[in-house]
Design an enzyme around this catalytic site. Sequence first.
Site, short mmCIF file in Angstrom:
data_model
loop_
_atom_site.label_atom_id
_atom_site.label_comp_id
_atom_site.label_asym_id
_atom_site.label_seq_id
_atom_site.Cartn_x
_atom_site.Cartn_y
_atom_site.Cartn_z
N SER A 276 0.79 -1.21 0.05
CA SER A 276 0.02 -0.07 0.09
C SER A 276 0.98 1.19 -0.02
O SER A 276 0.34 2.34 -0.32
CB SER A 276 -1.12 0.03 1.13
N HIS B 294 -0.92 5.77 6.73
CA HIS B 294 -0.21 5.72 5.49
C HIS B 294 0.21 7.28 5.12
O HIS B 294 -0.54 8.16 5.43
CB HIS B 294 -1.25 5.15 4.41
#
Length: 268
Positions: free
Chosen positions: A40, A246
Site C-alpha cells: 500500500s 499511510h
Amino acid sequence: MRVPRLLAFSAGTAAMVGATLLTSGTAHAAGQNYVALGDSYSAGVGAGSYDSSSGSCSRSTKAYPQLWANANGPSSFSFVACSGATTDTVTSGQLGALNSSTTLASITVGGNDAGFANVMQTCVLNSDSTCLTAVNNAKTYAQNTLPGKLDTLYGSMRSKAPSAKFVVLGYPHLYYMNGGICIGLSNTKRTALNSAADALDSTISAASSRAGFTFSDVRPIFNTHELCSGDDWLNSVTIPIGNSYHPTALGQSSGYLPGFKNGVAAFK
C-alpha cells in the site's frame, strides 16, 4: 537559456545544439522500462485519487511511482503495487510485470508480513503492555523470519529482470517524539511503534544489500513530518480506516518520491 551575442553562434548552430540536447535528454528518459511493485505504501493508499480500474489494490495517481512516471516519461510503465501485499503475494501476483526488458523497478514490502496493521490496531485499542507485546512479536518476526522471505523474493525479482536496477524503499517513523502536541497513543506506544519501523527497515536494508539492490531510507526525509509534528505527511486514524498510518498525497510527493529519486541517483 539565451546565448550571448559575443559567442557568435549562428542561428543554425544554436538550433542544432539545442536539438541535440533535447534529443539526448528525451532518449535517456524514454530508455527506461519501469515497474512499480509492492504494498500500500507504493500503491498510494492514503493519498486519494485512486484508479478505479485497480479495484481493491487502491493504486493512486498521486503515488510516487505514478508521479515519477509522469515527470520522466519512461518507454513503459507497469504499476502493479497493491494494498495488503506481502512477500508471498508479490511473488504470486506481481512478478509477471518484470521481464528481461525491465530496466528499473521499485518496491516497498515487509510491513504486512510482520502484521503491522494488526499491531497498530492492538496499540490503538489496548494497554501499553499489550501494545508492547504486539510490537515485540512483530520485531521478532522482522528479525528472524522476514530476512529469508525477502531473500527469496529478491532472488525471484532478479531472475525475472536480470538487467534491472532495483530500488527498495523503507518505511518512515510514524510519530514525531521531540515535542509537539499529540493526542491519543501514549509516549510508550509511540516509541515502541517507531522502534518497530527501525527493526523492519534494518532487515529490509540488509536483505537489499545481499541482493545487490539499492535501499532508500525514507526516515530522514520524513523527519519532522511524522504524526504529531504539526506538519504531518501521514494520515492519523481516518475514515476509511484503511488510509490510517499511510502517507498523504504530500507524503508521497515530498517523502517517497524524493526517496525513490535518491535510489535511482545512487546508480549513476
